[in-house]
Each structure stands twice: as structure tokens, then as C-alpha cells.
Write a protein that holds these residues in place. Structure first.
Motif, PDB file in Angstrom:
ATOM      1  N   THR A 133     -12.034   7.969  -0.723  1.00  0.00           N
ATOM      2  CA  THR A 133     -11.183   6.792  -0.866  1.00  0.00           C
ATOM      3  C   THR A 133      -9.941   7.139  -1.661  1.00  0.00           C
ATOM      4  OG1 THR A 133     -13.135   5.355  -0.859  1.00  0.00           O
ATOM      5  CG2 THR A 133     -11.111   4.413  -1.731  1.00  0.00           C
ATOM      6  N   ILE A 134      -8.814   6.607  -1.216  1.00  0.00           N
ATOM      7  CA  ILE A 134      -7.555   6.675  -1.953  1.00  0.00           C
ATOM      8  C   ILE A 134      -6.895   5.300  -1.827  1.00  0.00           C
ATOM      9  CG2 ILE A 134      -6.174   7.541  -0.005  1.00  0.00           C
ATOM     10  CD1 ILE A 134      -5.748   8.727  -3.636  1.00  0.00           C
ATOM     11  N   THR A 135      -6.222   4.870  -2.877  1.00  0.00           N
ATOM     12  CA  THR A 135      -5.547   3.575  -2.864  1.00  0.00           C
ATOM     13  C   THR A 135      -4.062   3.815  -3.092  1.00  0.00           C
ATOM     14  OG1 THR A 135      -7.554   2.523  -3.719  1.00  0.00           O
ATOM     15  CG2 THR A 135      -5.506   1.260  -3.868  1.00  0.00           C
ATOM     16  N   LEU A 136      -3.250   3.291  -2.178  1.00  0.00           N
ATOM     17  CA  LEU A 136      -1.812   3.539  -2.199  1.00  0.00           C
ATOM     18  C   LEU A 136      -1.017   2.240  -2.226  1.00  0.00           C
ATOM     19  CD1 LEU A 136      -1.715   6.239   0.629  1.00  0.00           C
ATOM     20  CD2 LEU A 136      -1.816   6.639  -1.851  1.00  0.00           C
ATOM     21  N   GLY A 137       0.041   2.241  -3.001  1.00  0.00           N
ATOM     22  CA  GLY A 137       0.994   1.137  -3.035  1.00  0.00           C
ATOM     23  C   GLY A 137       2.363   1.660  -2.668  1.00  0.00           C
ATOM     24  N   GLY A 138       3.002   1.030  -1.719  1.00  0.00           N
ATOM     25  CA  GLY A 138       4.326   1.474  -1.290  1.00  0.00           C
ATOM     26  C   GLY A 138       5.111   0.325  -0.712  1.00  0.00           C
ATOM     27  N   GLY A 139       5.153  -0.773  -1.442  1.00  0.00           N
ATOM     28  CA  GLY A 139       5.816  -1.972  -0.952  1.00  0.00           C
ATOM     29  C   GLY A 139       4.778  -2.926  -0.395  1.00  0.00           C
ATOM     30  N   CYS A 140       5.157  -3.696   0.577  1.00  0.00           N
ATOM     31  CA  CYS A 140       4.276  -4.685   1.184  1.00  0.00           C
ATOM     32  C   CYS A 140       3.063  -4.011   1.831  1.00  0.00           C
ATOM     33  CB  CYS A 140       5.057  -5.466   2.228  1.00  0.00           C
ATOM     34  SG  CYS A 140       4.068  -6.656   3.143  1.00  0.00           S
TER      35      CYS A 140
END
Length: 174
Positions: A4-11
Motif C-alpha cells: 500500500t502507498i497513499t498519494l496526494g497530488g491535488g484532487c
């Protein structure tokens, strides 16, 4: 065994639409991470009062797609040099972020950021942090692009990111 990886990059609608189409990715869930409010709601997060980033939590098979490959896709489909902003989406909830589940993942992410640093005219501002509590978004945000491809935001913002993914990573598309 899945990782698992969690990414944030805008919407999160943009990231979800892209990563759902990546070979080796078994699940993509839109949600919130990195804040200080329990069980945040979309409207709260959009106001920027919870400290959370809109994120996607990605489950992937490392035998089919590596974390390094996922991060290559991530850095192509968003701008990691704009602090708390992606296009017209402005606020800490739209920050560039990588939330890792292990020290091995953190090392891969640090190496990727260092390797890409010279490729941009501005510094990479992507937050690198240990994964915290993941709060899934409300159901209406799941599979958003698939359900609303003709919605104006999807046509103007999500579709170009999806096309960018397909242009650069066609061999990794389902």
C-alpha cells in the motif's frame, strides 16, 4: 502479497482515475490523510480546516508494478513544485504528498525525489511522511470519473491527466 502507498497530488478524482488504470494496481480508494480531525467530511476538507490532504490509497502487487514505477506516474501527472496547489485547486488539502507504510517505501520515495530534483525549474515540495489514519471519502467520490466523465471538472482537469498518463505510460495501462 499486496503493498500500500497513499498519494496526494491535488484532487483525488484525478489520481483515482489514473491509478485505477495501472497494471498491477488492485484497488484505489479516495480519501483523506495527514490531518487532525477524526472522520473528516469532504466539505470540511475542502475548506482547508482539517489539515488533511485529498489522497488516494493504492494497493498494488509489487511483482506486477514497482513502487518506483508508481512514483514515476505520480510525478508525471501532477506538479510537485507548487506548494499547496494543483492548477486552480488551492489549499493545503491539495498538497503534493507521499504517505509511506514502511521505511523501505520511504527510502524509495526519498530516492525518487532526489533523482527528479534536477528535472524541475523549481524545488520539489512534495511532503514525505509516514502514513497516518486513512479516512475513506464519502461514497459519491469513489469512481468519480467513471461515473461522471462529462462533468465539466472531469473534462477539463481529470481527462488531461489521464491522457498524459496514457501518453507517457501506455505500456503500464490496463
Amino acid at each position: 502479497m499486496l503493498e500500500t502507498i497513499t498519494l496526494g497530488g491535488g484532487c483525488f478524482w484525478c489520481l483515482e482515475a489514473v491509478f485505477q488504470r495501472v497494471v498491477g494496481v488492485s484497488d484505489v480508494t479516495s480519501g483523506y490523510m495527514g490531518g487532525y480531525v477524526d472522520q473528516p467530511l469532504y466539505n470540511q476538507v475542502c475548506q482547508g480546516n482539517t489539515g488533511h490532504a485529498e489522497v488516494v490509497q493504492i494497493q498494488f502487487d509489487p511483482h506486477q508494478i514497482t513502487l518506483n514505477d508508481l512514483l514515476d506516474i505520480f510525478f508525471v501527472i501532477h506538479n510537485p513544485t507548487t506548494l499547496n496547489q494543483q492548477g486552480h485547486d488551492v489549499g493545503t488539502q491539495y498538497r503534493s504528498a507521499i504517505f509511506t507504510e514502511s521505511s523501505a517505501h520511504a527510502e524509495v520515495a526519498r530516492a525518487k525525489i532526489a533523482a527528479l530534483a534536477g528535472d524541475y525549474s523549481a524545488p520539489i515540495v512534495t511532503e514525505l511522511a509516514t502514513a497516518a489514519m486513512f479516512w475513506p471519502a464519502e461514497l459519491e467520490h469513489h469512481d468519480y470519473y467513471r461515473q461522471h466523465p462529462n462533468q465539466p471538472y472531469c473534462m477539463a482537469v481529470v481527462e488531461p491527466k489521464l491522457q498524459k498518463f496514457l501518453q507517457h505510460f501506455a505500456e503500464k495501462a490496463k
